[in-house]
Design a protein around this motif. Structure first.
Motif, short mmCIF file in Angstrom:
data_model
loop_
_atom_site.label_atom_id
_atom_site.label_comp_id
_atom_site.label_asym_id
_atom_site.label_seq_id
_atom_site.Cartn_x
_atom_site.Cartn_y
_atom_site.Cartn_z
N ARG A 151 0.83 -1.20 0.00
CA ARG A 151 0.00 0.00 0.00
C ARG A 151 0.88 1.26 0.00
O ARG A 151 0.62 2.21 -0.74
CB ARG A 151 -0.93 -0.02 1.22
CG ARG A 151 -1.87 1.14 1.29
CD ARG A 151 -2.90 1.01 2.41
NE ARG A 151 -2.30 0.66 3.68
CZ ARG A 151 -2.70 -0.36 4.44
NH1 ARG A 151 -3.70 -1.13 4.08
NH2 ARG A 151 -2.12 -0.61 5.60
N ALA A 152 1.94 1.26 0.79
CA ALA A 152 2.83 2.42 0.85
C ALA A 152 3.55 2.62 -0.47
O ALA A 152 3.71 3.76 -0.93
CB ALA A 152 3.83 2.24 2.00
N ARG A 153 4.00 1.55 -1.08
CA ARG A 153 4.69 1.66 -2.38
C ARG A 153 3.75 2.24 -3.44
O ARG A 153 4.15 3.09 -4.24
CB ARG A 153 5.20 0.29 -2.83
CG ARG A 153 6.44 -0.14 -2.11
CD ARG A 153 6.94 -1.48 -2.61
NE ARG A 153 8.18 -1.83 -1.95
CZ ARG A 153 8.57 -3.06 -1.72
NH1 ARG A 153 7.82 -4.09 -2.12
NH2 ARG A 153 9.70 -3.30 -1.10
N LYS A 154 2.52 1.77 -3.45
CA LYS A 154 1.53 2.26 -4.41
C LYS A 154 1.29 3.75 -4.19
O LYS A 154 1.27 4.53 -5.15
CB LYS A 154 0.23 1.48 -4.29
CG LYS A 154 -0.82 1.91 -5.28
CD LYS A 154 -2.10 1.12 -5.14
CE LYS A 154 -3.12 1.65 -6.14
NZ LYS A 154 -4.45 1.19 -5.85
N HIS A 155 1.11 4.15 -2.95
CA HIS A 155 0.87 5.55 -2.63
C HIS A 155 2.06 6.41 -3.03
O HIS A 155 1.91 7.49 -3.61
CB HIS A 155 0.56 5.68 -1.14
CG HIS A 155 0.03 7.02 -0.75
ND1 HIS A 155 -0.29 7.34 0.53
CD2 HIS A 155 -0.22 8.15 -1.45
CE1 HIS A 155 -0.72 8.58 0.60
NE2 HIS A 155 -0.68 9.10 -0.59
N LEU A 156 3.26 5.94 -2.74
CA LEU A 156 4.47 6.67 -3.09
C LEU A 156 4.61 6.77 -4.61
O LEU A 156 4.97 7.83 -5.13
CB LEU A 156 5.70 5.99 -2.48
CG LEU A 156 7.04 6.67 -2.71
CD1 LEU A 156 7.03 8.10 -2.18
CD2 LEU A 156 8.14 5.87 -2.04
#
Length: 164
Positions: A151-156
């Protein structure tokens, strides 16, 4: 009346007592008030997460100070890695005038830096921790940790694409 655990009161008292000295130390090492405050908060988060070890230590004040020292060292390593990355991206010349010597990932990515998932991603990407190590630190399952990283990678990625 507040429903507080005895250890919470002990940690709060220690925080109030040590904050000025911890702030002076962290500010001297990190050179920036916001980073110093973040380092102190991180040190006390670690103390709370490891409260049995922390409170049963021979000298809890020294335990917090040593933890803060390690947090500051990790922050400096993270900044150095980021600086190296930024310099490698700037193949055509030096960074523009006025660029701070040390740049914080939290400053660069503003709203993302408040996210627990982003902090988790920093631990994995910049501090080179394994997903298993981070999951154990946070006390969550490996699968939960993997999902949060995803989720963090996608958001970044969305944030980076918006800047391009």
């Amino acid at each position: 009346m507040e429903d507080r655990k005895p250890w919470e009161a002990a940690v709060e008292q220690l925080y109030k007592e040590l904050y000025p000295a911890l702030h002076v130390y962290a500010l001297r090492v990190l050179g920036e008030p916001a980073l110093a405050e973040e380092a102190i908060q991180d040190a006390f988060c670690i103390a709370c997460a490891k409260r049995e070890q922390f409170l049963s230590s021979a000298d809890p004040r020294r335990w917090v100070m040593c933890t803060l020292k390690h947090v500051c060292q990790n922050m400096l390593r993270t900044q150095a890695k980021l600086k190296k990355l930024l310099l490698s991206l700037d193949a055509d010349g030096p960074l523009p005038a006025g660029t701070p010597e040390l740049v914080s990932v939290d400053v660069l990515f503003g709203d993302l830096s408040d996210s627990e998932d982003f902090r988790l991603l920093k631990r994995i990407a910049l501090d080179r921790c394994t997903i298993l190590e981070v999951a154990e630190e946070l006390g969550i399952s490996l699968e939960s940790c993997k999902k949060r990283v995803q989720r963090a990678r996608k958001h970044l990625q969305e944030k980076i694409e918006a800047c391009i």
